[in-house]
Design a protein around this motif. Sequence first.
Motif, PDB file in Angstrom:
ATOM      1  N   MET A 188       1.433  -0.846   0.184  1.00 55.79           N
ATOM      2  CA  MET A 188      -0.176  -0.670   0.197  1.00 55.79           C
ATOM      3  C   MET A 188       1.045   1.318  -0.151  1.00 55.79           C
ATOM      4  O   MET A 188       0.281   2.343  -0.631  1.00 55.79           O
ATOM      5  N   THR A 204      -0.470 -15.068  -4.768  1.00 57.27           N
ATOM      6  CA  THR A 204      -0.229 -13.954  -3.261  1.00 57.27           C
ATOM      7  C   THR A 204      -1.046 -12.533  -4.959  1.00 57.27           C
ATOM      8  O   THR A 204      -1.301 -11.565  -4.481  1.00 57.27           O
ATOM      9  N   LYS A 221      -4.075 -12.130  -5.068  1.00 59.14           N
ATOM     10  CA  LYS A 221      -5.091 -11.519  -4.534  1.00 59.14           C
ATOM     11  C   LYS A 221      -4.617 -10.192  -3.927  1.00 59.14           C
ATOM     12  O   LYS A 221      -5.581  -9.452  -3.693  1.00 59.14           O
ATOM     13  N   ASP A 222      -3.083  -9.866  -3.972  1.00 53.51           N
ATOM     14  CA  ASP A 222      -2.666  -8.459  -3.261  1.00 53.51           C
ATOM     15  C   ASP A 222      -2.979  -7.424  -4.325  1.00 53.51           C
ATOM     16  O   ASP A 222      -3.677  -6.352  -4.501  1.00 53.51           O
ATOM     17  N   SER A 279      -5.790  -7.023  -5.404  1.00 52.91           N
ATOM     18  CA  SER A 279      -7.624  -5.633  -4.572  1.00 52.91           C
ATOM     19  C   SER A 279      -7.145  -5.106  -3.386  1.00 52.91           C
ATOM     20  O   SER A 279      -7.890  -4.568  -3.031  1.00 52.91           O
ATOM     21  N   ILE A 280      -5.968  -4.823  -3.067  1.00 48.83           N
ATOM     22  CA  ILE A 280      -4.683  -3.922  -2.913  1.00 48.83           C
ATOM     23  C   ILE A 280      -4.988  -2.698  -3.372  1.00 48.83           C
ATOM     24  O   ILE A 280      -5.126  -1.207  -2.983  1.00 48.83           O
ATOM     25  N   PHE A 307      -7.117  -1.359  -4.723  1.00 49.56           N
ATOM     26  CA  PHE A 307      -8.797  -0.467  -3.658  1.00 49.56           C
ATOM     27  C   PHE A 307      -7.991   0.864  -4.008  1.00 49.56           C
ATOM     28  O   PHE A 307      -9.183   1.962  -4.447  1.00 49.56           O
ATOM     29  N   MET A 320     -12.662  -5.998  -6.871  1.00 43.28           N
ATOM     30  CA  MET A 320     -13.173  -5.393  -5.295  1.00 43.28           C
ATOM     31  C   MET A 320     -13.311  -4.128  -5.186  1.00 43.28           C
ATOM     32  O   MET A 320     -14.669  -3.278  -4.800  1.00 43.28           O
ATOM     33  N   ASP A 362     -17.241  -2.763  -4.159  1.00 46.68           N
ATOM     34  CA  ASP A 362     -17.703  -1.422  -3.488  1.00 46.68           C
ATOM     35  C   ASP A 362     -17.857  -0.448  -3.528  1.00 46.68           C
ATOM     36  O   ASP A 362     -19.015   0.085  -2.885  1.00 46.68           O
ATOM     37  N   TYR A 416     -19.783  -8.365  -0.748  1.00 46.97           N
ATOM     38  CA  TYR A 416     -18.518  -9.062  -0.158  1.00 46.97           C
ATOM     39  C   TYR A 416     -18.486 -10.024  -0.264  1.00 46.97           C
ATOM     40  O   TYR A 416     -17.202 -10.829  -0.929  1.00 46.97           O
ATOM     41  N   VAL A 460     -18.013 -11.055  -3.881  1.00 44.64           N
ATOM     42  CA  VAL A 460     -16.417 -11.344  -4.168  1.00 44.64           C
ATOM     43  C   VAL A 460     -15.984 -11.772  -3.820  1.00 44.64           C
ATOM     44  O   VAL A 460     -14.396 -11.985  -4.333  1.00 44.64           O
ATOM     45  N   ALA A 461     -15.400 -12.900  -2.389  1.00 46.57           N
ATOM     46  CA  ALA A 461     -15.209 -13.165  -1.919  1.00 46.57           C
ATOM     47  C   ALA A 461     -14.933 -14.014  -2.455  1.00 46.57           C
ATOM     48  O   ALA A 461     -14.526 -15.336  -2.662  1.00 46.57           O
ATOM     49  N   TYR A 506     -13.541 -14.555  -5.772  1.00 51.67           N
ATOM     50  CA  TYR A 506     -11.453 -14.407  -5.440  1.00 51.67           C
ATOM     51  C   TYR A 506     -11.943 -15.712  -5.413  1.00 51.67           C
ATOM     52  O   TYR A 506     -10.655 -16.044  -6.101  1.00 51.67           O
ATOM     53  N   PHE A 507     -12.091 -16.143  -4.825  1.00 49.71           N
ATOM     54  CA  PHE A 507     -11.977 -17.900  -3.848  1.00 49.71           C
ATOM     55  C   PHE A 507     -11.932 -18.305  -5.603  1.00 49.71           C
ATOM     56  O   PHE A 507     -10.962 -19.095  -5.307  1.00 49.71           O
ATOM     57  N   VAL A 559      -8.608 -17.777  -7.203  1.00 53.31           N
ATOM     58  CA  VAL A 559      -7.466 -18.145  -7.218  1.00 53.31           C
ATOM     59  C   VAL A 559      -7.831 -20.639  -7.089  1.00 53.31           C
ATOM     60  O   VAL A 559      -6.656 -20.768  -6.667  1.00 53.31           O
TER      61      VAL A 559
END
Lengths: 227, 221, 248
Positions: B71, B153, B156-157, B159-160, B162, B170, B174, B187, B190-191, B194-195, B198
Motif C-alpha cells: 500500500m 499472492t 489476491k494482492d 485487491s489492494i 482498491f 474489489m 465496493d 462482499y 466478491v470473496a 476471488y476464491f 484463486v
Amino acid sequence: MEKFLGIFNRFGSLLLSGLGYTMFITIVAIVIGFFLGFLLAVLKIYGRGVLKWLAIAYIELIRGTPMIVQLFIIYYGLSQTGLVRLTPLQAAIIGMGLNSAAYQAEYFRSAFLAIPTGQSEAALSLGMSRAQLILNILLPQLLRIVLPSWTNELVALIQYSSIAMVVTIMELTAVAKYIGSKTFLYMQSFIIVGIIYLALSFIFTRLMVYFEHRLSIPGISVTKARV
Amino acid sequence: MQVFDFSIFTSISAITFILEGVGDTLLLTFAAISIGLIIGSLLSFGEVYAPPFFAIPVRLIGEILRGIPLMVFFFLLFLGLRLDVWQSAIIGLGLRSAAFQGQILRSSLEAVSIGQLDAAMSLGMTRPQVFREILLPQAIRIMIPGWSNEFITVLKDTSIAFVLSFQDIMTRADLIARSIGRYLEIYIFVALLYFVLVRSSTAILNALYERNRIPGLGEKR
Amino acid sequence: MKEVLRVVDLKKSYHKNEVLKGVSFSVDEGETKVIIGPSGGGKSTLLYCINMLQRPDSGEVYLDGEEITKGKVRVNEARQKIGFVFQHFNLFLHLNALDNVRVGPLKVRKMSLDEATQTAVAALKLVGISEDLWSHYPAQLSGGQQQRIAIARAIAMNPRIILFDEPTSALDVELIGEVLKAMKDLAYGGMTMLVVTHELEFAMEVANEIMFLENGVIIEKGPPREVIMNPKSERIKRFLGRIHKEES
C-alpha cells in the motif's frame, strides 16, 4: 532534508501513534492467529468428521481470498446485519487474527509432519494420552520448527496491517497519507513510513533469529520458511 | 431489515458490473507477474553471479522491496510520483513481486548441486552451456511450487489496488455495495469470486507442475 | 606404448593447507593405474586438478603431449578428452538415463541427434544398462545403476582417459559388484583409466600400477602384487591392515 525534519516536528506524535496502532494490531492479531492456528492444525491432522472438514474449509477459504475483502465483510458486512457492531480496531484485530490463523495453521501442520512418527509411537508406548503426547513431546519441537515461518508471518502481518486503514484506522500508512494531504509532501511522508516499516521488519527478523539460536536444539530441523 | 437479502442478486446489472472487473484483475495480475519475473530474474542472476560490489546493492534493493507494504508503494507511485492508476498498480505490484520472484529463483538456482555442475564441466561444456542445459531447466522445475504461491499472492494482492480506485472486482464491488447499501451480500459474493479465481489458478498451476514434474526434482513439500 | 597423461610436480593448497606437495606420474595408452591412500591424502584433489575442475597452484598436466595447464589452452576442449566419474555420480536430475549420456555428444561434440543416440546407446549397452531403464530419471534408479550410467556418460564422449574418483564408496555393498564389473570390462576393452579406489581386489586384477598417495605425495608405486602383498613402507602396511579389517 528540511522537509523531512519539518514533517517530524509537526507530525512526530501522530507518526508515533500510527506506529503504536500498527504494532498493536500486528501483535494482537498474530497472537490470536497463533492459538486459533494451532487448534486448526490439530483439527486438520487429528480431527475426525465434521470438525476436520470445517478446519480444512476454513483454512482454504481464508487463504483463497484477499484480506481486504475479509476485513470488509467483518466491518461493513457484519454491522449491516445489526447483530454485532465492531469498532474499527476490533474489526481490524479480529479480521487479521482470523486471517493469520489460516496461514499459521499450515505452518503448524507442516511442522507436525516434520516430526518423525516414531516419536509419537514411542510416547504412546509409554502410556501417554494423545493430549499428553501433543503437549509434552510434539509442542516443544513444533514451536522450534515453526519459528522461521513465524518470523515470515510476523513480517508479512506488519505490512498487511496497513490494510487496516481502509476501515479508517490511523495506523502508519494512513498517517502518512494524512500528512501528505496536509502538506502535499506525499513523497517524503511515504518515504518516512517506508523506512519505519523497513526498520520494524529488520528489528523483528533479528529478534526472531536471536530466539531461534537461543532455543535451538541440535537435530531438530528447521523448515524452510516461505509465506 | 433482513439479515441476508440475496434477492439483490436478481438485479443482473449489479453482478455484471462486478464481473466486468475480472478482466482488469487478471490483466493486472499477469502484467505484475511478468514484470516481476523479468526484473526478478535479473535480480537473482545479479545476486548469484555478479561480483560483490554489484550483488550487495542488488540484495539491498530486494530487502527494501520486500520490507515495505504494498500500500505504501502504491501511494508513493500514485501520490508521490503522480503516476496514473494503471501505472501505479502495475509497477507497485510488479516491483514487489520481482523481489519475491528473485528470491525464489535464486534459491532454486542454488538448490542445483555443485556436483552436477562439475559433471557438466567435466564433459567440456562451456559456462553458458552449463547454465542453459543443466542449471536453468532444473531451477525452473524446482521453482514452480514456490512460484505458484507467488502468483496466488499477487492475484489476491491486486485487491489492494482498491486504494487507487483501480477498477478491479474489489473496487467495483465496493461501489455497488455503497450504492445499494448491501455490504454483506456483495462482499461475500466478491470473496467467492476471488476464491474461484484463486482455485482455478491453483488448478492450472498444479497441472503445469504435474506435466513438467520429474521425479526427484522440486517435489512439493 | 604411447603416453596419454603426464603429470609433473603438481601442487595445490587450500588456504595454508598444502594438499598436493608435488605429484608426478604418467599413464600410457590402455593402462589402468590405481591410486590408493588414506582419506584427506589428496587423491580427489589430484583428479580434480587434472581436468581443471580445480586449478593447480603449480606444475603441469600433459594430455597426449600437449600441456593443458597453460593459460591459453581452452579448458573445455581438454575436458572433452578427459572423462570423469564422480563419487556421488552427479547425474543430471532433469534428464533421463539416455539423455544423461546423450547430452555430451549432442551439445558438446555437436553430433546429430541420430549419431548422438547411437553413441549413447552403445555406451549404455557397454555398462549393462538395459533398454527398459533408458527412460528412467536418476531418482528412479539404484546407486549402482546411476553410477554405471555416469560411466556411460563419460564413455560416450570417446575420451582419451577416464578418471574415477572413488566410484564405489557411496554405494551399498551389494551394488558395488556391478559397477566394478563395468569398470573391468572397460579396462579389458583397452580404455586408459586412472582410478582412485579402496577396492584392492579390483586393483590386483586390472591395475598395471598402484600408487600410494599420502599427505600430498606419492610414497610408493609399483605393480599391484608388490605394493599390496609386499609393501616397503610401514605406513602402507598399516593402511592396508585397516582396509582388510574393514572388509572382514
